[in-house]
Structures are given as structure tokens and as C-alpha cells.
Design a protein around this motif. Structure first.
Motif, PDB file in Angstrom:
ATOM      1  N   PRO A  26       0.815  -1.223   0.000  1.00  0.00           N
ATOM      2  CA  PRO A  26       0.000   0.000   0.000  1.00  0.00           C
ATOM      3  C   PRO A  26       0.849   1.274   0.000  1.00  0.00           C
ATOM      4  CG  PRO A  26      -0.029  -1.070   2.160  1.00  0.00           C
ATOM      5  CD  PRO A  26       0.625  -2.027   1.228  1.00  0.00           C
ATOM      6  N   GLY A  27       0.558   2.140  -0.970  1.00  0.00           N
ATOM      7  CA  GLY A  27       1.259   3.411  -1.063  1.00  0.00           C
ATOM      8  C   GLY A  27       2.681   3.319  -1.573  1.00  0.00           C
ATOM      9  N   ARG A  28       3.163   2.108  -1.885  1.00  0.00           N
ATOM     10  CA  ARG A  28       4.555   1.943  -2.297  1.00  0.00           C
ATOM     11  C   ARG A  28       4.692   1.423  -3.716  1.00  0.00           C
ATOM     12  NH1 ARG A  28       6.157  -2.426   0.730  1.00  0.00           N
ATOM     13  NH2 ARG A  28       8.271  -2.127  -0.110  1.00  0.00           N
ATOM     14  N   ALA A  29       3.591   0.956  -4.300  1.00  0.00           N
ATOM     15  CA  ALA A  29       3.656   0.307  -5.612  1.00  0.00           C
ATOM     16  C   ALA A  29       2.827   1.063  -6.637  1.00  0.00           C
ATOM     17  CB  ALA A  29       3.169  -1.141  -5.512  1.00  0.00           C
ATOM     18  N   MET A  30       3.239   0.965  -7.909  1.00  0.00           N
ATOM     19  CA  MET A  30       2.481   1.535  -9.011  1.00  0.00           C
ATOM     20  C   MET A  30       2.472   0.543 -10.166  1.00  0.00           C
ATOM     21  SD  MET A  30       3.571   5.571  -9.049  1.00  0.00           S
ATOM     22  CE  MET A  30       2.149   6.005 -10.055  1.00  0.00           C
ATOM     23  N   LEU A  31       1.433   0.646 -10.993  1.00  0.00           N
ATOM     24  CA  LEU A  31       1.322  -0.199 -12.180  1.00  0.00           C
ATOM     25  C   LEU A  31       2.067   0.441 -13.341  1.00  0.00           C
ATOM     26  CD1 LEU A  31      -2.519  -0.891 -11.920  1.00  0.00           C
ATOM     27  CD2 LEU A  31      -0.686  -2.471 -11.274  1.00  0.00           C
ATOM     28  N   MET A  47       7.282  11.035  -9.101  1.00  0.00           N
ATOM     29  CA  MET A  47       6.728   9.810  -8.544  1.00  0.00           C
ATOM     30  C   MET A  47       7.903   8.923  -8.138  1.00  0.00           C
ATOM     31  SD  MET A  47       3.735   9.005 -11.317  1.00  0.00           S
ATOM     32  CE  MET A  47       2.304  10.082 -11.482  1.00  0.00           C
ATOM     33  N   GLN A  48       7.831   8.328  -6.954  1.00  0.00           N
ATOM     34  CA  GLN A  48       8.937   7.523  -6.465  1.00  0.00           C
ATOM     35  C   GLN A  48       8.453   6.206  -5.866  1.00  0.00           C
ATOM     36  OE1 GLN A  48      12.234   9.704  -4.567  1.00  0.00           O
ATOM     37  NE2 GLN A  48      10.998  11.559  -4.742  1.00  0.00           N
ATOM     38  N   PRO A  49       7.810   5.367  -6.687  1.00  0.00           N
ATOM     39  CA  PRO A  49       7.364   4.074  -6.167  1.00  0.00           C
ATOM     40  C   PRO A  49       8.557   3.175  -5.864  1.00  0.00           C
ATOM     41  CG  PRO A  49       7.103   4.147  -8.543  1.00  0.00           C
ATOM     42  CD  PRO A  49       7.498   5.535  -8.123  1.00  0.00           C
ATOM     43  N   GLU A  50       8.413   2.378  -4.830  1.00  0.00           N
ATOM     44  CA  GLU A  50       9.458   1.403  -4.504  1.00  0.00           C
ATOM     45  C   GLU A  50       9.284   0.121  -5.307  1.00  0.00           C
ATOM     46  OE1 GLU A  50       9.568   0.739  -0.287  1.00  0.00           O
ATOM     47  OE2 GLU A  50       9.133   2.852   0.140  1.00  0.00           O
ATOM     48  N   VAL A  51       8.042  -0.092  -5.793  1.00  0.00           N
ATOM     49  CA  VAL A  51       7.720  -1.312  -6.526  1.00  0.00           C
ATOM     50  C   VAL A  51       6.946  -0.956  -7.784  1.00  0.00           C
ATOM     51  CG1 VAL A  51       6.499  -3.522  -6.448  1.00  0.00           C
ATOM     52  CG2 VAL A  51       7.608  -2.640  -4.385  1.00  0.00           C
ATOM     53  N   LEU A  52       7.347  -1.528  -8.926  1.00  0.00           N
ATOM     54  CA  LEU A  52       6.575  -1.408 -10.149  1.00  0.00           C
ATOM     55  C   LEU A  52       5.985  -2.781 -10.476  1.00  0.00           C
ATOM     56  CD1 LEU A  52       8.629   0.872 -12.591  1.00  0.00           C
ATOM     57  CD2 LEU A  52       6.720   1.478 -11.092  1.00  0.00           C
ATOM     58  N   ILE A  53       4.698  -2.777 -10.811  1.00  0.00           N
ATOM     59  CA  ILE A  53       3.989  -4.010 -11.151  1.00  0.00           C
ATOM     60  C   ILE A  53       3.686  -3.962 -12.645  1.00  0.00           C
ATOM     61  CG2 ILE A  53       1.939  -5.405 -10.709  1.00  0.00           C
ATOM     62  CD1 ILE A  53       1.822  -3.967  -7.941  1.00  0.00           C
ATOM     63  N   GLY A  54       4.352  -4.805 -13.406  1.00  0.00           N
ATOM     64  CA  GLY A  54       4.232  -4.766 -14.863  1.00  0.00           C
ATOM     65  C   GLY A  54       2.997  -5.477 -15.379  1.00  0.00           C
ATOM     66  N   LEU A  55       2.312  -4.831 -16.312  1.00  0.00           N
ATOM     67  CA  LEU A  55       1.089  -5.400 -16.889  1.00  0.00           C
ATOM     68  C   LEU A  55       1.266  -5.850 -18.334  1.00  0.00           C
ATOM     69  CD1 LEU A  55      -1.554  -2.816 -15.576  1.00  0.00           C
ATOM     70  CD2 LEU A  55      -0.959  -5.031 -14.595  1.00  0.00           C
ATOM     71  N   PRO A 205      -7.232   2.305  -4.622  1.00  0.00           N
ATOM     72  CA  PRO A 205      -5.787   2.197  -4.853  1.00  0.00           C
ATOM     73  C   PRO A 205      -5.328   0.802  -5.271  1.00  0.00           C
ATOM     74  CG  PRO A 205      -6.230   3.405  -2.830  1.00  0.00           C
ATOM     75  CD  PRO A 205      -7.533   2.839  -3.282  1.00  0.00           C
ATOM     76  N   ASP A 206      -6.092  -0.244  -4.885  1.00  0.00           N
ATOM     77  CA  ASP A 206      -5.684  -1.604  -5.235  1.00  0.00           C
ATOM     78  C   ASP A 206      -6.495  -2.174  -6.400  1.00  0.00           C
ATOM     79  OD1 ASP A 206      -8.069  -1.878  -3.924  1.00  0.00           O
ATOM     80  OD2 ASP A 206      -7.333  -3.237  -2.367  1.00  0.00           O
ATOM     81  N   GLU A 207      -7.128  -1.312  -7.176  1.00  0.00           N
ATOM     82  CA  GLU A 207      -7.865  -1.756  -8.360  1.00  0.00           C
ATOM     83  C   GLU A 207      -7.026  -1.566  -9.615  1.00  0.00           C
ATOM     84  OE1 GLU A 207     -12.624  -1.545  -7.810  1.00  0.00           O
ATOM     85  OE2 GLU A 207     -11.636   0.401  -7.994  1.00  0.00           O
ATOM     86  N   VAL A 208      -7.225  -2.452 -10.573  1.00  0.00           N
ATOM     87  CA  VAL A 208      -6.511  -2.417 -11.846  1.00  0.00           C
ATOM     88  C   VAL A 208      -7.533  -2.232 -12.964  1.00  0.00           C
ATOM     89  CG1 VAL A 208      -5.006  -3.702 -13.411  1.00  0.00           C
ATOM     90  CG2 VAL A 208      -4.777  -4.001 -10.933  1.00  0.00           C
TER      91      VAL A 208
END
Length: 327
Positions: A26-31, A47-55, A205-208
Motif C-alpha cells: 500500500p502506497g509503495r507500488a504503481m502499475l 513519482m517515487q514508487p518502490e515497486v513497479l507491477i508490470g502489466l 488504490p488496489d484496483e486495476v
């Protein structure tokens, strides 16, 4: 040279996996899909996400499908170039194909996706700068500062909606499919946006965002007209999306949505005044004056904001004429 910060990269197998990963960070990842907006902003430390989630490898997100009702469903990772050159979309929903074809440049349209453009961050000339530049003038509300540098006494951020495809999707009555930990839901595209330069997306925030559903054409005609500084490629500084349903030359229904004149796409109630009227020069000029009134551009994007306000009327007239085949 601006460099990307360090981050972890996760590769989900499905949209539900991506939603779970967002919930786990939460608050640390972006798509990320095409990354044409996110990665430059990471380089500028906006923007400084710690985690990127690739789609980009998620099954089904690259597909274009016909719906049982006769509409078109576009996976969120379908590229803007694919929309522009699709053999059916340009015929059934020409305004949407126009909008996709006016995003940025050919190279970026090859990577940029429809989901990314619908969810693209808001824009402001006092925000879209390097970290050093923003620090020198004092960080704004959008990057953790204590004031909006455009309107120092304002309690909110006035960054501008910069999506080309959102206004026309709203005008067409399109819906978005969102996947979250609790499952899928479908919402009108217009309900995805808030009038807030920072928290501009209304999805959880947790919806794609997994797909966009364009309804059957049903006699609707559409057009999208955009104003920008550089005609080869640039963000919109004003835009008009129009969908109109005609019986001969008489308007049965009309929708007008403005882009880049507020922190969200602006749906124009005055479009309804065209119903039952012949779509001629007088009617077009009259509704354009009324429809331009909600546009309140500020001095935080390109060109003089008073001129941009005047141009909204012109854009509406052009979009109506193009949609109706009068241009």
C-alpha cells in the motif's frame, strides 16, 4: 542525465494478481504498462514508487473483442497505435480513434496504452519539472509541499487533466472494467475522475483497470478536436469531444465533454439544448457559446489561458461539424 531511481519489479500472471500485489504494498507500488508517462516522472522524482507491477505480459489485456451487444471491448494494454489502425474502431467509433491518434508522437503511441492514457497523471507547468527546479521554487501540494504554487492561498491542487481518450470515452458512454481483491466491477468512465489535481482517480488504490467497453454505435457519430502547442506531438491544452445522434439533420441527442480545462474531463450540460433542433450554423454557434462556459483554464499549462478559454468555443464548433459530417 536524469536516471531512474531503484525499484523492485513484479510480474503478475493476471489482473487479480496485480491487484493483490498493489494491496500487499500500500502506497509503495504503481502499475506500469507502456511507461511513457510514469518513467519520465520517476526520472524527475515526481513519482517515487518502490515497486513497479508490470502489466505488459498479463493475458487478455492486449485483446480487442466484440461484445455480445455489438460494442467493442479493448484490453487496457492495447496500444494507442493499435486503436488508430484498427479496421473497425475507426468506422464505429471514429472520435475515439481520432483521440488515440492524437496522443503524443508515433513512437510513444507504439508503447503507450489505452489504460495508461485513461489513468494518466494530471499536468502542471509548476509540477512537470526536475526535482531541483521544484525545490528551488518550493515544492507544490502535488509533491508534498504546503501550497499550490499557482494559487498560493488555495487549499487544493489545480493540475490539469491531460488525457486525450477520456473525454471521448465519456461522450460515447463507455464503461471501464476494474479488477480488485474483491473481484471485478464495471463503471462509467466519467465516474473514474475527481475534480482534484492530486487525487484525480476515483478507483480504489488496489484496483486495476483491465478493459474499456465502447457501446454499440447505435446511430451515434463522434469526433475529437484537440488544441496543443506543437501539432506534431504534445499534451492537450484544450480539447472537445462530441457524440451526436441525428435523425436526418435533426439532433436526437448530443454529448459534449471538454478536456484539459480542469482537473477532470468536464461534461457539458448545455449539449442537451440541441435535442430536437436542426444542426445548422446557428444552432452550432449558439450551443458552442453555452458549452464553453464551464471551461476555466488556468495559467499552468502552455499558451495564454485567456486565449485557451476563447478557443474552447472554436473547438466545440469544429467537433460538432466534424461529427455531423458538415466540415
Amino acid at each position: 542525465m536524469l536516471r531512474l531511481p531503484r525499484f523492485d519489479y513484479l510480474r503478475p500472471g493476471s489482473a487479480s494478481d496485480a491487484a493483490r500485489m498493489l494491496a500487499d504494498h500500500p502506497g509503495r507500488a504503481m502499475l506500469v504498462a507502456g511507461g511513457t508517462d510514469l518513467l519520465p516522472k520517476m526520472k524527475r522524482r515526481q513519482m517515487q514508487p518502490e515497486v513497479l507491477i508490470g502489466l505488459s505480459h498479463v493475458a487478455g489485456l492486449h485483446e480487442v473483442r466484440s461484445t455480445p451487444a455489438g460494442g467493442i471491448e479493448l484490453g487496457a494494454a492495447v496500444t494507442l497505435t493499435a486503436v488508430l489502425h484498427h479496421d473497425k474502431i475507426g468506422v464505429t467509433h471514429p472520435g475515439y480513434a481520432q483521440a488515440a491518434g492524437l496522443v503524443s508522437s508515433p513512437a510513444l503511441r507504439n508503447a503507450g496504452t489505452i489504460g495508461g492514457n485513461l489513468c494518466i497523471d494530471t499536468r502542471c507547468n509548476l509540477y512537470d519539472m526536475t526535482e531541483e527546479w521544484r525545490e528551488a521554487i518550493g515544492f507544490c501540494l502535488k509533491t508534498g509541499g504546503d501550497a499550490c504554487r499557482l494559487a498560493m492561498s488555495s487549499p487544493r491542487c489545480w493540475a490539469v487533466s491531460s488525457s486525450d481518450t477520456a473525454p471521448i470515452a465519456i461522450a460515447l458512454g463507455a464503461t471501464a472494467v476494474l479488477a480488485g481483491p474483491a473481484g471485478e466491477r464495471e463503471v462509467p468512465v466519467g465516474s473514474l475522475y475527481r475534480d482534484d489535481g492530486i487525487d484525480h482517480l476515483a478507483k480504489a488504490p488496489d484496483e486495476v483497470l483491465t478493459s474499456l467497453r465502447l457501446p454499440p454505435p447505435g446511430g451515434w457519430r463522434s469526433a475529437y478536436v484537440k488544441l496543443r502547442r506543437r501539432q506534431s506531438f504534445d499534451f492537450p491544452i484544450a480539447a472537445a469531444a462530441v457524440a451526436v445522434k441525428l435523425d436526418g439533420n435533426v439532433v436526437e441527442d448530443c454529448r459534449i465533454v471538454l478536456g484539459a480545462v480542469a482537473s477532470h474531463p468536464v461534461e457539458v450540460a448545455a449539449a442537451g439544448t440541441l435535442a430536437g433542433r436542426k444542426l445548422d450554423d446557428g444552432a452550432i454557434a449558439e450551443v458552442a457559446v453555452l458549452a464553453a462556459k464551464p471551461a476555466k483554464p488556468l495559467d499552468n499549462t502552455d499558451m495564454y489561458y485567456v486565449w485557451r478559454k476563447r478557443m474552447v468555443k472554436v473547438l466545440i464548433e469544429r467537433a460538432l461539424r466534424e461529427a455531423a459530417g458538415l466540415s
